[in-house]
Design a protein around this motif. Sequence first.
Motif, PDB file in Angstrom:
ATOM      1  N   THR A 118      10.965  29.712  91.048  1.00  0.00           N
ATOM      2  CA  THR A 118       9.834  28.983  91.611  1.00  0.00           C
ATOM      3  C   THR A 118      10.136  28.482  93.015  1.00  0.00           C
ATOM      4  O   THR A 118       9.535  27.511  93.490  1.00  0.00           O
ATOM      5  CB  THR A 118       9.462  27.785  90.715  1.00  0.00           C
ATOM      6  OG1 THR A 118      10.627  26.957  90.538  1.00  0.00           O
ATOM      7  CG2 THR A 118       8.965  28.253  89.358  1.00  0.00           C
ATOM      8  N   GLN A 119      11.069  29.148  93.690  1.00  0.00           N
ATOM      9  CA  GLN A 119      11.378  28.830  95.082  1.00  0.00           C
ATOM     10  C   GLN A 119      11.486  30.127  95.877  1.00  0.00           C
ATOM     11  O   GLN A 119      11.480  31.214  95.315  1.00  0.00           O
ATOM     12  CB  GLN A 119      12.684  28.043  95.183  1.00  0.00           C
ATOM     13  CG  GLN A 119      12.637  26.693  94.488  1.00  0.00           C
ATOM     14  CD  GLN A 119      13.877  25.875  94.745  1.00  0.00           C
ATOM     15  OE1 GLN A 119      14.030  25.242  95.783  1.00  0.00           O
ATOM     16  NE2 GLN A 119      14.775  25.879  93.790  1.00  0.00           N
ATOM     17  N   ALA A 120      11.553  29.986  97.187  1.00  0.00           N
ATOM     18  CA  ALA A 120      11.775  31.137  98.052  1.00  0.00           C
ATOM     19  C   ALA A 120      13.159  31.004  98.676  1.00  0.00           C
ATOM     20  O   ALA A 120      13.699  29.909  98.781  1.00  0.00           O
ATOM     21  CB  ALA A 120      10.702  31.195  99.147  1.00  0.00           C
ATOM     22  N   MET A 121      13.717  32.132  99.093  1.00  0.00           N
ATOM     23  CA  MET A 121      15.034  32.110  99.717  1.00  0.00           C
ATOM     24  C   MET A 121      14.999  32.927 101.002  1.00  0.00           C
ATOM     25  O   MET A 121      14.448  34.029 101.031  1.00  0.00           O
ATOM     26  CB  MET A 121      16.103  32.671  98.777  1.00  0.00           C
ATOM     27  CG  MET A 121      17.519  32.604  99.350  1.00  0.00           C
ATOM     28  SD  MET A 121      18.791  33.008  98.136  1.00  0.00           S
ATOM     29  CE  MET A 121      18.506  34.772  97.929  1.00  0.00           C
ATOM     30  N   CYS A 122      15.565  32.374 102.051  1.00  0.00           N
ATOM     31  CA  CYS A 122      15.708  33.097 103.316  1.00  0.00           C
ATOM     32  C   CYS A 122      16.864  34.078 103.159  1.00  0.00           C
ATOM     33  O   CYS A 122      18.023  33.679 103.110  1.00  0.00           O
ATOM     34  CB  CYS A 122      15.982  32.118 104.451  1.00  0.00           C
ATOM     35  SG  CYS A 122      16.424  32.932 106.014  1.00  0.00           S
ATOM     36  N   LEU A 123      16.530  35.356 103.071  1.00  0.00           N
ATOM     37  CA  LEU A 123      17.547  36.373 102.816  1.00  0.00           C
ATOM     38  C   LEU A 123      18.162  36.890 104.114  1.00  0.00           C
ATOM     39  O   LEU A 123      19.359  37.194 104.172  1.00  0.00           O
ATOM     40  CB  LEU A 123      16.929  37.535 102.032  1.00  0.00           C
ATOM     41  CG  LEU A 123      17.886  38.455 101.281  1.00  0.00           C
ATOM     42  CD1 LEU A 123      18.652  37.679 100.211  1.00  0.00           C
ATOM     43  CD2 LEU A 123      17.105  39.592 100.618  1.00  0.00           C
ATOM     44  N   ARG A 124      17.334  36.974 105.155  1.00  0.00           N
ATOM     45  CA  ARG A 124      17.843  37.481 106.437  1.00  0.00           C
ATOM     46  C   ARG A 124      16.905  37.026 107.543  1.00  0.00           C
ATOM     47  O   ARG A 124      15.708  36.843 107.323  1.00  0.00           O
ATOM     48  CB  ARG A 124      17.910  39.005 106.406  1.00  0.00           C
ATOM     49  CG  ARG A 124      18.564  39.626 107.630  1.00  0.00           C
ATOM     50  CD  ARG A 124      19.673  40.545 107.230  1.00  0.00           C
ATOM     51  NE  ARG A 124      20.574  40.809 108.345  1.00  0.00           N
ATOM     52  CZ  ARG A 124      21.640  41.582 108.240  1.00  0.00           C
ATOM     53  NH1 ARG A 124      21.949  42.142 107.105  1.00  0.00           N
ATOM     54  NH2 ARG A 124      22.430  41.776 109.281  1.00  0.00           N
TER      55      ARG A 124
END
Length: 265
Positions: A118-124
Motif C-alpha cells: 500500500t505504498q510506492a517506492m522510488c526504484l530509479r
Amino acid sequence: MATAIPSGTGRSGASPGVSFQRGLNVLITVAESGEARVEKIAEDVGIPVSTVYRYLRTLRELDLVEERAGTYAPGWRLLELSGQHLTHTRLVELGHAVLQELTDTTGETAVLTVRVGTQAMCLRQTQSAHPIRMAFRINQLLPLYAGAGQRVLLSHAPRTVIDHVLQQPLRSITERTLGRAQLAGEIEQIRKRGFLVTRGELSEGAVAVAMPVVAGGEVLCALTVAGPENRCGPAWRRHARSRLQAAGQRLGEILEHRAAPPTTG
C-alpha cells in the motif's frame, strides 16, 4: 513450578494450526502494507505486540521480512517468491536509459516508481542538472495517495489496495494534499485520462506529470517528471506529457519483448 502446556499447543497457548495461521497473517500484513510498524501489524492481525515480535523474528531469520529503522518490509526472499524482485531488477536495468532521455528532453528530474503493498517506492531516478530540483532517495517509500506517480499507481491497483488506502488515516503532507473524498473521486478519472498532473501535493512548489507503464496488460510502474513551478508551466507540462507517453510506450514494449518466451523453428 513449571506450567504444563496442553498437548498440541505452543507456548502462546495456540494450537500449531492457529499459530501457523497467525504467522501467515503477520507475513501477509507486511507484504500488503509494504512497510509497517509492529503496533499496526498487531492491530491488523489481532494479537499482542509481543507475539508479533516473535513471529517477525522467525520471518527475519528466513529473509521473508527485513527491519528498516523500526518498521518491517518485505525481505528479498519474499520479493523473489512473488516475482517482484525479478521485475524490479529488470526495471532498474532497462529504466535508466528511458529516465535519462526524459531528463534530457524535459530538463527536469525523471523518476520510476513501483507499488509495494500500500505504498510506492522510488526504484530509479535521473536528476535535473539545475541547482534547484526535485529528487527522492532510491528505495524511498512514498504514500500512494500523494504525488503524481504514486496516485497513478494507486488508480491502477487492485480494489482491495485502494480500499485499504482510503480507509487509513491520510496525513496532510502539504496544504495541497488531497483529502479522502477528493482522492476517491479522482481514481477513475486518472484511469480514463491515462496521466496525472499534480502541484505541490508531496513537496511545496513542485509540479509533476506522471503516466503508467503497461506490459502484458499490467501496470508495472509509473514514470514521472517533476520540477519547480517556476520552470514547469503549461507549455512544459504539455511537452512532458508527450515525452512521457513516448517513453512509457517504449519501456512497455521493451519489457514485453524481454518477457516473451523464445520462439523455436
